[in-house]
Design a protein around this motif. Sequence first.
Motif, short mmCIF file in Angstrom:
data_model
loop_
_atom_site.label_atom_id
_atom_site.label_comp_id
_atom_site.label_asym_id
_atom_site.label_seq_id
_atom_site.Cartn_x
_atom_site.Cartn_y
_atom_site.Cartn_z
N LEU A 1 1.07 -1.21 -0.31
CA LEU A 1 0.00 -0.12 -0.21
C LEU A 1 0.81 1.36 0.33
N ASN A 2 0.72 2.25 -0.82
CA ASN A 2 0.94 3.38 -0.69
C ASN A 2 0.61 4.18 0.13
N GLU B 1 -14.54 2.22 -15.82
CA GLU B 1 -12.46 2.06 -15.62
C GLU B 1 -11.55 2.98 -16.10
N TYR B 2 -10.83 3.07 -15.71
CA TYR B 2 -9.60 4.42 -15.02
C TYR B 2 -8.05 3.66 -15.27
N ARG B 3 -7.09 4.65 -15.98
CA ARG B 3 -5.98 4.27 -15.40
C ARG B 3 -5.62 4.93 -13.87
N ASP C 1 4.64 7.83 -7.69
CA ASP C 1 5.64 7.26 -8.19
C ASP C 1 5.61 7.24 -10.38
N GLY C 2 4.96 7.20 -10.73
CA GLY C 2 4.77 6.97 -12.35
C GLY C 2 4.15 6.13 -12.38
N THR C 3 3.97 5.02 -11.72
CA THR C 3 3.49 4.00 -12.01
C THR C 3 1.78 3.98 -12.30
N SER C 4 0.94 3.02 -12.63
CA SER C 4 -0.09 3.08 -13.10
C SER C 4 -0.43 2.04 -13.25
#
Length: 186
Positions: free
Chosen positions: A35-36, A152-154, A159-162
């Motif tokens: 988890l962030n 749905e969505y990104r 950190d730039g990841t998705s």
Amino acid sequence: MSPSHPAVLIRVMRDDEIAAVRELVSRAYAGDFVLNPAYLAEIERVADRARTAEVWVAVDVASGALLGTVTTPRQGARLSPVARDDDELDFRFLGVAAGARGRGVGETLVRHVLALAASRGIRRVVLNTGPEMQSAQRLYERLGFERLPEREYRFERADGTSFLMMAYGRAVVRRAAEGVASTSAA
């Protein structure tokens, strides 16, 4: 419930259970994936959620132990943008204690959400879930939820990841002739 699945009571969380529910849900999520810090903080805001939404708990009838939790909006409200229509109910933060997994607690909580929606005259229950939550996805699919790709969505992490934030939905049908709530696939 069968002897291997002792009776479980679903009720609204009491104020004196906030800390225990916070620990239960954060451990449930952290036990499945990394988890962030921002999402962990959101998960742990149980007291804040309880002021504006309904935080439900699953309790072992015999022992009184907290087994799981889920959050639903109060009537007429929404928790997230996945619920787009007035006749949709969304839920979040479904979590089951590690020691209670495999006992049907998650399913019991989701069935409670479906029954709550039916009692409110809601047409559909919707939710978001992440790709890491594979056991939850299997539960939703087993209960007749279907993917809603148009919702749905990104999701972009700091950190730039998705990742793809998935959406599921299931229709809730009231059988007027019997006056009994039932559910069916969306």
